[in-house]
Design an enzyme around this catalytic site. Sequence first.
Site, PDB file in Angstrom:
ATOM      1  N   LEU A  65      -4.999  53.128 -44.874  1.00  0.00           N
ATOM      2  CA  LEU A  65      -5.673  51.987 -45.500  1.00  0.00           C
ATOM      3  C   LEU A  65      -4.666  51.094 -46.226  1.00  0.00           C
ATOM      4  O   LEU A  65      -5.043  50.064 -46.774  1.00  0.00           O
ATOM      5  CB  LEU A  65      -6.761  52.472 -46.463  1.00  0.00           C
ATOM      6  CG  LEU A  65      -7.716  53.531 -45.889  1.00  0.00           C
ATOM      7  CD1 LEU A  65      -8.819  53.856 -46.873  1.00  0.00           C
ATOM      8  CD2 LEU A  65      -8.315  53.061 -44.557  1.00  0.00           C
ATOM      9  N   ARG A  66      -3.398  51.530 -46.256  1.00  0.00           N
ATOM     10  CA  ARG A  66      -2.283  50.738 -46.802  1.00  0.00           C
ATOM     11  C   ARG A  66      -2.350  50.550 -48.304  1.00  0.00           C
ATOM     12  O   ARG A  66      -1.644  49.692 -48.832  1.00  0.00           O
ATOM     13  CB  ARG A  66      -2.186  49.370 -46.114  1.00  0.00           C
ATOM     14  CG  ARG A  66      -2.058  49.432 -44.590  1.00  0.00           C
ATOM     15  CD  ARG A  66      -0.858  50.200 -44.142  1.00  0.00           C
ATOM     16  NE  ARG A  66      -0.646  50.086 -42.699  1.00  0.00           N
ATOM     17  CZ  ARG A  66       0.066  50.955 -41.979  1.00  0.00           C
ATOM     18  NH1 ARG A  66       0.621  51.998 -42.576  1.00  0.00           N
ATOM     19  NH2 ARG A  66       0.244  50.781 -40.691  1.00  0.00           N
ATOM     20  N   ASP A 306      -6.581  56.946 -35.543  1.00  0.00           N
ATOM     21  CA  ASP A 306      -5.179  56.796 -35.965  1.00  0.00           C
ATOM     22  C   ASP A 306      -4.922  55.350 -36.402  1.00  0.00           C
ATOM     23  O   ASP A 306      -3.954  54.714 -35.995  1.00  0.00           O
ATOM     24  CB  ASP A 306      -4.214  57.205 -34.855  1.00  0.00           C
ATOM     25  CG  ASP A 306      -2.801  57.448 -35.392  1.00  0.00           C
ATOM     26  OD1 ASP A 306      -2.655  57.624 -36.612  1.00  0.00           O
ATOM     27  OD2 ASP A 306      -1.851  57.440 -34.593  1.00  0.00           O
ATOM     28  N   HIS A 310      -1.478  46.541 -39.231  1.00  0.00           N
ATOM     29  CA  HIS A 310      -0.213  45.862 -39.530  1.00  0.00           C
ATOM     30  C   HIS A 310      -0.461  44.367 -39.653  1.00  0.00           C
ATOM     31  O   HIS A 310      -1.376  43.823 -39.020  1.00  0.00           O
ATOM     32  CB  HIS A 310       0.805  46.093 -38.414  1.00  0.00           C
ATOM     33  CG  HIS A 310       1.419  47.460 -38.436  1.00  0.00           C
ATOM     34  ND1 HIS A 310       2.202  47.911 -39.479  1.00  0.00           N
ATOM     35  CD2 HIS A 310       1.385  48.474 -37.532  1.00  0.00           C
ATOM     36  CE1 HIS A 310       2.615  49.152 -39.219  1.00  0.00           C
ATOM     37  NE2 HIS A 310       2.119  49.525 -38.055  1.00  0.00           N
TER      38      HIS A 310
END
Lengths: 427, 322
Positions: A65-66, A306, A310
Amino acid sequence: MSRILIRNGRLIDPESGLDEVGDVAVADGRIVQLGGPIDDFTPDESVDATDRWVIPGLIDLSARLREPGGTRKADIVSETRAAAAAGITTLVMPPDTHPVMDSPSVVEQVVRRADHAASARVVPLGALTLGLAGEQLSGMAGLAAAGCPAVADGGHPIRDSLVLQRALDYACTFALPVLLTPVDTDLATGCLNEGPTATRLGLPGVPAAAETAGLGRQLAVAGGTRARVHFGRLSSAEGVRLLTGELGENRHLTADVAIHQLFLTDQDAMEYDARFHLDPPLRDIVDRQALRQAVADRVIRIICSDHQPHDQDAKDGPFASTAPGASGLDTLLPLVLRLVEDGILTLPRALATVTVEPARLLGLEVGRMAVGGAADLTVVDPVAPWFCTRETLRSRGHNSPFLGWEFSARATHTLVAGRLVHRPDEA
Amino acid sequence: MSVQLNERGELRHFLTTEGLDPRLLTRILDTAESFAGVIGKSVKTVPLLRGRTVVNLFFESSTRTRTTFELAAKRLSADVLNIAVDTTTTKGESLLDMLRNLQAMQADMFVIRHDQSGAAEYFARHVNPGVAVLNAGDGWHAHPTQAMLDAYTIRQHKGAFEPLRIAIVGDIRHSRVARSQIHALNGLGAGEVRVIAPNTLLPADVDTLGTHVYNDLEAGLRDVDVVIALRLQHERMQGALLPGESEYFRHYGLTESRLRAAHPEAIVMHPGPINRGVEIDSELADGPRSVILDQVTNGIAIRMAVMTMVLGVQPDNPREAS
């Protein structure tokens, strides 16, 4: 807490085998009645599920989820919203955040942010070692207390086998499943499957031996412990073969595969399209077939997206210089259902791979549809064609390898803990 | 790779020799041949690219390739801008930013060398319409002008490609030159293309490129008409690829005596620069079989040819053009 009645849907629960047309009544975050026509329930809101399926909300076993540390690419709010729109109610988050999820404070921060976002449950995985450096054990008991149902190497395999053995032993002490990445990093320095395509493109290859060498060592070490070990993101026929041989001996082992590995091959990267730069890399058609068969045979019991969102810059440049990973939340459900269309899996089995199987691995209550259980539910329109485009993706990561594909199913409503977090007017 | 062709099947860019129509490959050679006369004249320029700007954009150091591209452009009367870029700054976004900035300077052609495979194609996909990209070497992927000048040199010395057995010796795995040669020679109809190397210097499934694979030098050289030695980078001695230069030379270095297995008229080639006593010994490199300096000369004509072709300028008779 609102009271919701879902009417006249095809109710499918992979765990119980339920598959019938009927109603579901939800109150106080739980399923209070299930099946048949329900007439003695006064809802605040009704959902007409005629000609639709009602299934347990999906659990995605690997979704980055960054947040914290990478919010330029995505964040918990954006990705839980995307999950809700895609029928995913639980996102399992690997520990390779910045900072790494190796302390209760980081885990608690994530849990707080997820509670605030409230569009999907977020389940953080604790780091197996401090900083994922593979040297010192993390405080796993503390991580578990903070909300981690399992620990993981977060894509950074422990190179020292003694440390690995001790980490598995220690995790076993607290009954924590351990999620490992089966790869030998010395052999995995390339960016595409080692084979004709990589050779043509002049790209450094990653042999299947990178997986089998890593998996073989981890299996050997795990065999000497009583740990509950799960291998994440298998990618090769050889890896499947190795795991299959071991499963007869050790029922504590499970594995998953990323959904894109079941549909794509390294040849998709022929034009240096960085959307197909993945880790582990896409392999050849024989590997893809072996992975599909392994899912059918239950050698691989779990499918995940997965998800690795980005930003444009990370995927912009010559192939090897781009960041690996695909955005996967938006396409997980329709791709899993496509496995049914392709005759690989029955519908209940396909749903099990993204609901009850990951729930069992992590000991989660969700992933099932039962009276008294958590009301994490997804209503699916099985005949709702849509094109995967940058505009239709809800994730902030537009790096989907499935752009341009047409899908036939989508989630129309999603409930998390009895709350409608996605409905058609948000579509 | 369709990005390098326009809808009429002509070159828009020159990125790779893979998949090119044999007629197009032959046209490149024929066009180069028409320029060969210019190179031999006292006034060595033709005005075919007058007013055009060629940017040599080299992210990897190179003297020979950059110089021949520069000479080729100048002989076509183009304005040439040489830019050497420190590769440590080449993140994807800055590559694109750099490209946009250079395009803003009204460049007509970019000659690009980069250490990443696919970099030339990346540029080609992002340039404005009408701007051409020439690949001067990208990673391990392609070095198409080198392959074409090698093919030109082979044709010059041997004539037709069909009866020829050609062996490429050395570091095939990391060689963009070898890949481009294999595609070009197969495309031109060469009888047989062989690769000879230890397994550590062979890429996976190299036979799928259309080659016969040999580990043994003498067996691989048997009856060949052309031997191409590849440059062996010093860094290959690290990373457990090879035990050392001396062992490499003992087993894969070209010498006059090892060439006895080859056809008596076999020629020896090398893309340069040569590591004497590693890939090839001096006696052979400087001897009558060697056509290494012809390759250098032919490099200018080939680059003139592709520069005119990608910009759609066809010389009727360049020898008269000055």
